[in-house]
Motif scaffolding. Sequence first.
Motif, PDB file in Angstrom:
ATOM      1  N   MET A 152       0.836  -1.207   0.000  1.00  0.00           N
ATOM      2  CA  MET A 152       0.000   0.000   0.000  1.00  0.00           C
ATOM      3  C   MET A 152       0.871   1.258   0.000  1.00  0.00           C
ATOM      4  O   MET A 152       0.589   2.224  -0.730  1.00  0.00           O
ATOM      5  CB  MET A 152      -0.907  -0.019   1.235  1.00  0.00           C
ATOM      6  CG  MET A 152      -1.911   1.110   1.286  1.00  0.00           C
ATOM      7  SD  MET A 152      -3.147   0.981  -0.030  1.00  0.00           S
ATOM      8  CE  MET A 152      -4.118   2.459   0.268  1.00  0.00           C
ATOM      9  N   TRP A 153       1.936   1.240   0.820  1.00  0.00           N
ATOM     10  CA  TRP A 153       2.821   2.395   0.887  1.00  0.00           C
ATOM     11  C   TRP A 153       3.556   2.593  -0.443  1.00  0.00           C
ATOM     12  O   TRP A 153       3.720   3.722  -0.907  1.00  0.00           O
ATOM     13  CB  TRP A 153       3.802   2.213   2.044  1.00  0.00           C
ATOM     14  CG  TRP A 153       4.739   3.361   2.242  1.00  0.00           C
ATOM     15  CD1 TRP A 153       6.082   3.353   2.072  1.00  0.00           C
ATOM     16  CD2 TRP A 153       4.396   4.692   2.647  1.00  0.00           C
ATOM     17  NE1 TRP A 153       6.606   4.598   2.337  1.00  0.00           N
ATOM     18  CE2 TRP A 153       5.591   5.437   2.699  1.00  0.00           C
ATOM     19  CE3 TRP A 153       3.190   5.318   2.969  1.00  0.00           C
ATOM     20  CZ2 TRP A 153       5.614   6.785   3.060  1.00  0.00           C
ATOM     21  CZ3 TRP A 153       3.221   6.661   3.337  1.00  0.00           C
ATOM     22  CH2 TRP A 153       4.421   7.373   3.372  1.00  0.00           C
ATOM     23  N   GLU A 154       4.006   1.483  -1.061  1.00  0.00           N
ATOM     24  CA  GLU A 154       4.696   1.575  -2.344  1.00  0.00           C
ATOM     25  C   GLU A 154       3.748   2.124  -3.419  1.00  0.00           C
ATOM     26  O   GLU A 154       4.160   2.920  -4.276  1.00  0.00           O
ATOM     27  CB  GLU A 154       5.228   0.199  -2.766  1.00  0.00           C
ATOM     28  CG  GLU A 154       6.348  -0.325  -1.883  1.00  0.00           C
ATOM     29  CD  GLU A 154       7.593   0.536  -1.968  1.00  0.00           C
ATOM     30  OE1 GLU A 154       7.834   1.137  -3.023  1.00  0.00           O
ATOM     31  OE2 GLU A 154       8.325   0.623  -0.950  1.00  0.00           O
ATOM     32  N   TRP A 155       2.495   1.697  -3.350  1.00  0.00           N
ATOM     33  CA  TRP A 155       1.506   2.202  -4.315  1.00  0.00           C
ATOM     34  C   TRP A 155       1.308   3.700  -4.132  1.00  0.00           C
ATOM     35  O   TRP A 155       1.218   4.448  -5.106  1.00  0.00           O
ATOM     36  CB  TRP A 155       0.177   1.486  -4.111  1.00  0.00           C
ATOM     37  CG  TRP A 155      -0.919   2.038  -4.983  1.00  0.00           C
ATOM     38  CD1 TRP A 155      -1.223   1.676  -6.259  1.00  0.00           C
ATOM     39  CD2 TRP A 155      -1.827   3.103  -4.640  1.00  0.00           C
ATOM     40  NE1 TRP A 155      -2.272   2.441  -6.738  1.00  0.00           N
ATOM     41  CE2 TRP A 155      -2.665   3.334  -5.774  1.00  0.00           C
ATOM     42  CE3 TRP A 155      -2.020   3.876  -3.506  1.00  0.00           C
ATOM     43  CZ2 TRP A 155      -3.661   4.299  -5.787  1.00  0.00           C
ATOM     44  CZ3 TRP A 155      -3.014   4.835  -3.518  1.00  0.00           C
ATOM     45  CH2 TRP A 155      -3.816   5.043  -4.638  1.00  0.00           C
ATOM     46  N   PHE A 156       1.235   4.143  -2.871  1.00  0.00           N
ATOM     47  CA  PHE A 156       1.026   5.566  -2.597  1.00  0.00           C
ATOM     48  C   PHE A 156       2.210   6.393  -3.096  1.00  0.00           C
ATOM     49  O   PHE A 156       2.026   7.463  -3.678  1.00  0.00           O
ATOM     50  CB  PHE A 156       0.824   5.775  -1.098  1.00  0.00           C
ATOM     51  CG  PHE A 156       0.612   7.220  -0.711  1.00  0.00           C
ATOM     52  CD1 PHE A 156      -0.545   7.889  -1.063  1.00  0.00           C
ATOM     53  CD2 PHE A 156       1.593   7.907  -0.002  1.00  0.00           C
ATOM     54  CE1 PHE A 156      -0.746   9.221  -0.716  1.00  0.00           C
ATOM     55  CE2 PHE A 156       1.410   9.234   0.353  1.00  0.00           C
ATOM     56  CZ  PHE A 156       0.243   9.887  -0.011  1.00  0.00           C
ATOM     57  N   ILE A 157       3.427   5.895  -2.896  1.00  0.00           N
ATOM     58  CA  ILE A 157       4.615   6.611  -3.365  1.00  0.00           C
ATOM     59  C   ILE A 157       4.615   6.682  -4.886  1.00  0.00           C
ATOM     60  O   ILE A 157       4.914   7.735  -5.480  1.00  0.00           O
ATOM     61  CB  ILE A 157       5.898   5.917  -2.854  1.00  0.00           C
ATOM     62  CG1 ILE A 157       6.023   6.121  -1.337  1.00  0.00           C
ATOM     63  CG2 ILE A 157       7.136   6.460  -3.564  1.00  0.00           C
ATOM     64  CD1 ILE A 157       7.169   5.365  -0.718  1.00  0.00           C
ATOM     65  N   GLY A 158       4.269   5.569  -5.560  1.00  0.00           N
ATOM     66  CA  GLY A 158       4.196   5.573  -7.019  1.00  0.00           C
ATOM     67  C   GLY A 158       3.133   6.527  -7.536  1.00  0.00           C
ATOM     68  O   GLY A 158       3.353   7.257  -8.512  1.00  0.00           O
ATOM     69  N   PHE A 159       1.977   6.532  -6.860  1.00  0.00           N
ATOM     70  CA  PHE A 159       0.896   7.443  -7.253  1.00  0.00           C
ATOM     71  C   PHE A 159       1.322   8.897  -7.089  1.00  0.00           C
ATOM     72  O   PHE A 159       1.097   9.727  -7.981  1.00  0.00           O
ATOM     73  CB  PHE A 159      -0.343   7.148  -6.412  1.00  0.00           C
ATOM     74  CG  PHE A 159      -1.457   8.140  -6.585  1.00  0.00           C
ATOM     75  CD1 PHE A 159      -2.251   8.130  -7.733  1.00  0.00           C
ATOM     76  CD2 PHE A 159      -1.717   9.089  -5.610  1.00  0.00           C
ATOM     77  CE1 PHE A 159      -3.277   9.049  -7.897  1.00  0.00           C
ATOM     78  CE2 PHE A 159      -2.732  10.007  -5.758  1.00  0.00           C
ATOM     79  CZ  PHE A 159      -3.516   9.995  -6.910  1.00  0.00           C
ATOM     80  N   LEU A 160       1.951   9.210  -5.954  1.00  0.00           N
ATOM     81  CA  LEU A 160       2.384  10.580  -5.700  1.00  0.00           C
ATOM     82  C   LEU A 160       3.461  11.010  -6.689  1.00  0.00           C
ATOM     83  O   LEU A 160       3.475  12.169  -7.139  1.00  0.00           O
ATOM     84  CB  LEU A 160       2.906  10.697  -4.263  1.00  0.00           C
ATOM     85  CG  LEU A 160       3.127  12.114  -3.729  1.00  0.00           C
ATOM     86  CD1 LEU A 160       1.797  12.874  -3.677  1.00  0.00           C
ATOM     87  CD2 LEU A 160       3.737  12.069  -2.324  1.00  0.00           C
TER      88      LEU A 160
END
Length: 253
Positions: free
Chosen positions: A1-9
């Motif tokens: 989830m954190w990796e997804w958020f970083i990629g999205f940002l």
Amino acid sequence: MWEWFIGFLTQVLAGIAGFCGDWGLAIILLTFIIRILLTPLTIKSTRSSAQMQVLQPRMMEIQERYADDPVRQQEELRKIYSEHKFNPLGGCLPLFLQMPVFFALFTVLKNVPSGAHFYNILPALDGSCAGVLASGGIGAAWVYILLDVLFGALTFLPMYLNTRNSTAGQQQSQTLIMGVVMAGMMMWFGWTVPVGVVLYYNTSAAWGVIQQLFITNRIMEKFKKEEEERLANAPVQVNVVRKEKAPRPRKKS
């Protein structure tokens, strides 16, 4: 989830940078977008802070009355929270929601191009005060140092503005001392982090100060007036504590 958020940002920041042509300006625009999205929660937080200031005298009275009985003290405080539908942590919600973005920017700035800059003001957004000072001297690092000092000042200023609405002199002094300590810690923290993170925080904090000076204070006064009128019109509740009568001494036969 954190990796997804970083990629999205990272994708959002890259899209904004592609639109405006500058990574530093993209961070500022991203900050504006986040603050605008959080505006409803900020208004709710303002209402919670107004309730806190109105109820503070009653809460202090309870704390003094039941100073020797912590359990009863917490019970009475919970009654006030329930009666007025008040959440003591409600004022902190916008800050909590901004923290993931703040920490994610550490990793996001590692994914931006090596030449990412803020026009000619900050030639390297992934550089820090300490790093630029060591490699380029004071001539190259003075803007970074200025942003770090602003980092501390914008940490202290909101706390100082909040003390103007406080009525307790001792509490004002404690808040100001805490503000000075926090400002020093944030300057120490900002000395080694990427300047892009400091740019995000400074933009967000400056937005908050301007909002507080021109909008929040007016909303606060409105909510405080409404809460005071509601309390004035509420029925008075009297807590009656009956003393148990001691048994009468019996006459000896």
